[in-house]
Design a protein around this motif. Structure first.
Motif: not given
Length: 276
Positions: A34-43, A219-235
């Motif tokens: 319930t802490d994360l859901q509104p943050i994801l929706e906002t972004n 350059q190493a992985f190409g855009v097809d093997r990269l994934m975005y991660g926030s590392d929330w809430p550690v970030c």
């Protein structure tokens, strides 16, 4: 579908979360869906992958319960003792949950050769029969073992968390760069562009600090093997969710972001590619 491939939930306990030291005091509290859901929706994020932070089966159960109750949690990377004699039975038990997508061990806290131990290798070898991925969480000095692990298990799908945690504020390290390049040549390995803001000295940074590191992993992985991660809430000890996201959005093109912020995570974690 836009996916945050790496975040955490926990009910704060000063013993089990002893790694949250005084410099990270602001995350010494509960963090729930319930802490994360509104943050994801906002972004503009449709869903996320919840990743273990405590090495207990009870946390795996907790994350699976969270996924059951909250549709935006698209998958769980849990923990099982991969070196236990009954590891196959425990994997079979948890794999009954459709939301379980992978397993992780906090290898960064282990000796540098930990991933090469026969008991660990035996556990890794059992993951693929259950369709489970493995998240590699390490420091740069453990990269050699990671290369050997991935090479020895060509049929297992791996993902490197937090680009192996280089010391961002110290600038480019040639050994890290060389080993990331070697990992990128292994096609069964993806990489999460995540966890960078917390690898800065005193959590101080500017967006240009990350460019050379993003250059290397792209350059190493190409855009097809990269994934975005926030590392929330550690970030949050170093940046807001929006600031972490902006680092990625400002570096990659819109076309590249379609892969990095959705398609790749869906492919790797076997997610249904639908919105909502």
């Amino acid at each position: 579908m836009v996916i945050d491939s790496h975040q955490h939930f926990w009910k704060y306990n000063p013993v089990t979360h002893g790694w949250i030291d005084d410099s990270m005091a602001k995350i010494r509290r509960d963090f729930t869906p319930t802490d994360l859901q509104p943050i994801l929706e906002t972004n503009g994020i449709d869903g996320c992958i919840a990743v273990q932070a405590d090495q207990t089966e009870s946390e795996t159960e907790y994350l699976l319960d969270c996924a059951k109750e909250h549709h935006f949690i698209k998958g769980v990377v849990g923990w099982v003792d991969l070196m236990a004699p009954n590891v196959e039975a425990r994997l079979a038990y948890f794999a009954q949950h459709e939301s379980l997508k992978g397993i992780r061990h906090i290898v960064q806290s282990e000796p540098n050769d930990f991933m090469l131990r026969s008991e660990f290798q035996s556990g890794i070898a059992k993951l693929s029969q259950f369709g489970l991925t493995y998240d590699i969480l390490i420091y740069p000095q453990q990269l050699d073992a990671a290369i050997a692990l991935v090479q020895k298990n060509p049929d297992q799908q791996f993902v490197l968390d937090h680009i192996a945690k280089p010391s961002i504020s110290k600038g480019m390290d040639k050994a890290w760069k060389s080993k990331i390049k070697a990992l990128g040549e292994l096609e069964n390995l993806y990489c999460k562009v995540s966890g960078m803001v917390t690898e800065t000295e005193e959590f101080r940074w500017n967006v240009d600090d990350f460019k050379v590191f993003l250059d290397v992993v792209t350059q190493a992985f190409g855009v097809d093997r990269l994934m975005y991660g926030s590392d929330w809430p550690v970030c949050l000890v170093a940046a807001s969710y929006k600031e972490v996201l902006s680092i990625i959005k400002n570096y990659f093109s819109d076309e590249e972001l379609a892969s990095i912020m959705g398609l790749n995570a869906c492919k790797f974690y076997h997610l249904e590619q639908s919105g909502g």
